[in-house]
Design a protein around this motif. Structure first.
Motif, PDB file in Angstrom:
ATOM      1  N   LEU A   1     -99.402 -18.891 -67.392  1.00 29.58           N
ATOM      2  CA  LEU A   1    -100.394 -18.346 -66.690  1.00 29.58           C
ATOM      3  C   LEU A   1    -101.949 -19.121 -66.747  1.00 29.58           C
ATOM      4  N   ASN A   2    -102.195 -19.544 -67.451  1.00 33.97           N
ATOM      5  CA  ASN A   2    -103.042 -20.747 -67.562  1.00 33.97           C
ATOM      6  C   ASN A   2    -102.718 -21.972 -66.634  1.00 33.97           C
ATOM      7  N   ARG A   3    -102.185 -22.395 -66.522  1.00 35.38           N
ATOM      8  CA  ARG A   3    -101.541 -22.951 -64.914  1.00 35.38           C
ATOM      9  C   ARG A   3    -102.199 -22.754 -64.306  1.00 35.38           C
ATOM     10  N   LEU A   4    -101.782 -21.129 -63.691  1.00 34.54           N
ATOM     11  CA  LEU A   4    -102.000 -21.010 -62.484  1.00 34.54           C
ATOM     12  C   LEU A   4    -103.345 -20.539 -62.432  1.00 34.54           C
ATOM     13  N   GLN A   5    -104.180 -20.419 -63.557  1.00 34.46           N
ATOM     14  CA  GLN A   5    -105.606 -19.902 -63.344  1.00 34.46           C
ATOM     15  C   GLN A   5    -106.080 -21.509 -63.293  1.00 34.46           C
ATOM     16  N   GLU A   6    -106.002 -22.220 -63.677  1.00 37.08           N
ATOM     17  CA  GLU A   6    -106.548 -23.624 -63.456  1.00 37.08           C
ATOM     18  C   GLU A   6    -106.080 -24.501 -61.922  1.00 37.08           C
ATOM     19  N   ALA A   7    -105.120 -24.253 -61.630  1.00 36.33           N
ATOM     20  CA  ALA A   7    -105.072 -24.800 -60.497  1.00 36.33           C
ATOM     21  C   ALA A   7    -105.568 -23.470 -59.488  1.00 36.33           C
ATOM     22  N   GLY A   8    -105.889 -22.567 -59.521  1.00 32.46           N
ATOM     23  CA  GLY A   8    -106.670 -21.818 -58.631  1.00 32.46           C
ATOM     24  C   GLY A   8    -106.242 -20.185 -58.426  1.00 32.46           C
ATOM     25  N   LEU A   9    -105.302 -20.066 -58.534  1.00 34.54           N
ATOM     26  CA  LEU A   9    -104.298 -19.208 -58.043  1.00 34.54           C
ATOM     27  C   LEU A   9    -104.128 -17.813 -58.255  1.00 34.54           C
ATOM     28  N   VAL A  10    -104.709 -18.204 -59.596  1.00 31.46           N
ATOM     29  CA  VAL A  10    -104.756 -16.736 -60.360  1.00 31.46           C
ATOM     30  C   VAL A  10    -106.471 -16.716 -60.590  1.00 31.46           C
ATOM     31  N   THR A  11    -107.349 -15.569 -60.858  1.00 37.67           N
ATOM     32  CA  THR A  11    -108.073 -15.483 -61.396  1.00 37.67           C
ATOM     33  C   THR A  11    -107.974 -13.837 -62.269  1.00 37.67           C
ATOM     34  N   THR A  12    -108.869 -13.460 -63.422  1.00 35.91           N
ATOM     35  CA  THR A  12    -108.263 -12.637 -64.073  1.00 35.91           C
ATOM     36  C   THR A  12    -109.838 -11.454 -64.091  1.00 35.91           C
ATOM     37  N   GLU A  13    -109.561 -10.345 -64.696  1.00 39.13           N
ATOM     38  CA  GLU A  13    -110.654  -8.944 -64.648  1.00 39.13           C
ATOM     39  C   GLU A  13    -110.129  -8.557 -65.866  1.00 39.13           C
ATOM     40  N   MET A  14    -111.112  -7.377 -66.635  1.00 40.44           N
ATOM     41  CA  MET A  14    -111.480  -7.390 -67.610  1.00 40.44           C
ATOM     42  C   MET A  14    -110.502  -5.340 -67.211  1.00 40.44           C
ATOM     43  N   ARG A  15    -109.827  -5.255 -68.037  1.00 41.77           N
ATOM     44  CA  ARG A  15    -109.237  -3.809 -67.703  1.00 41.77           C
ATOM     45  C   ARG A  15    -110.242  -3.084 -68.926  1.00 41.77           C
ATOM     46  N   TYR A  16    -110.408  -1.655 -68.399  1.00 44.98           N
ATOM     47  CA  TYR A  16    -110.781  -0.842 -69.697  1.00 44.98           C
ATOM     48  C   TYR A  16    -110.072   0.456 -69.156  1.00 44.98           C
ATOM     49  N   ASP A  17    -109.938   0.516 -70.843  1.00 44.77           N
ATOM     50  CA  ASP A  17    -108.746   2.022 -70.730  1.00 44.77           C
ATOM     51  C   ASP A  17    -109.979   3.149 -71.099  1.00 44.77           C
ATOM     52  N   SER A  18    -109.586   4.647 -70.869  1.00 44.41           N
ATOM     53  CA  SER A  18    -110.156   5.479 -70.699  1.00 44.41           C
ATOM     54  C   SER A  18    -110.310   6.095 -72.294  1.00 44.41           C
ATOM     55  N   ASP A  19    -109.396   5.583 -73.293  1.00 46.85           N
ATOM     56  CA  ASP A  19    -109.707   5.744 -74.965  1.00 46.85           C
ATOM     57  C   ASP A  19    -110.508   4.862 -75.816  1.00 46.85           C
ATOM     58  N   GLY A  20    -111.005   3.423 -74.746  1.00 50.48           N
ATOM     59  CA  GLY A  20    -112.092   2.752 -75.364  1.00 50.48           C
ATOM     60  C   GLY A  20    -111.212   0.772 -75.185  1.00 50.48           C
ATOM     61  N   HIS A  21    -110.314   0.806 -75.074  1.00 51.15           N
ATOM     62  CA  HIS A  21    -108.869  -0.007 -74.997  1.00 51.15           C
ATOM     63  C   HIS A  21    -109.317  -1.388 -73.959  1.00 51.15           C
ATOM     64  N   HIS A  22    -109.441  -2.240 -73.911  1.00 51.05           N
ATOM     65  CA  HIS A  22    -109.330  -3.011 -72.936  1.00 51.05           C
ATOM     66  C   HIS A  22    -108.575  -4.540 -73.152  1.00 51.05           C
ATOM     67  N   CYS A  23    -108.258  -4.985 -71.931  1.00 48.94           N
ATOM     68  CA  CYS A  23    -107.856  -5.800 -72.208  1.00 48.94           C
ATOM     69  C   CYS A  23    -107.794  -6.715 -70.753  1.00 48.94           C
ATOM     70  N   LYS A  24    -107.291  -8.217 -71.088  1.00 41.94           N
ATOM     71  CA  LYS A  24    -107.581  -9.392 -69.647  1.00 41.94           C
ATOM     72  C   LYS A  24    -105.938  -8.791 -68.427  1.00 41.94           C
ATOM     73  N   THR A  25    -106.267  -8.627 -66.650  1.00 44.06           N
ATOM     74  CA  THR A  25    -105.440  -8.539 -66.512  1.00 44.06           C
ATOM     75  C   THR A  25    -105.462  -9.956 -65.467  1.00 44.06           C
ATOM     76  N   PHE A  26    -104.478 -10.712 -64.702  1.00 43.37           N
ATOM     77  CA  PHE A  26    -104.457 -11.129 -63.796  1.00 43.37           C
ATOM     78  C   PHE A  26    -104.048 -11.166 -62.679  1.00 43.37           C
TER      79      PHE A  26
END
Length: 117
Positions: A67-92
């Protein structure tokens, strides 16, 4: 759309730097089984690393390295996903819908087409 060309000695970009992918880097990533599995896993929707690990049946460190290599190459972007219970995680998310590679008289030419997302 971003295009890159690879003459015999060095990569040469034809678009703005933030929109380019080096031809040799793209070929190396597409030659990697784990990177291809990850690309396939996130083709239709953004996913967390944990979801990608489960889907690809790969180790966490392997998925994160790719994922790091794909992101460094510009092929992948990240977003933050927020759940209704307040948890969050990075998505690709995959940034491009298609890539074509052509060998011409000026070397290797790669063209990638951006997704609408």
């Amino acid at each position: 759309m971003a295009q890159t060309h690879h003459p015999q000695t060095a990569d040469r970009a034809t678009e703005a730097p933030e929109e380019t992918i080096k031809a040799t880097e793209l070929v190396a990533l597409l030659d990697d089984d784990h990177a291809r599995e990850i690309i396939t896993a996130i083709t239709d929707e953004a996913k967390s690393a944990r979801e990608i690990v489960r889907e690809c049946n790969s180790s966490r460190p392997t998925v994160y390295r790719r994922l790091n290599r794909l992101q460094e190459a510009g092929l992948v972007t990240t977003e933050m996903r927020y759940d209704s219970d307040g948890h969050h995680c990075k998505t690709f998310r995959l940034r491009y819908d298609s890539a074509s590679i052509r060998l011409g008289t000026d070397g290797l030419c790669c063209t990638v087409e951006a997704s609408d997302a």
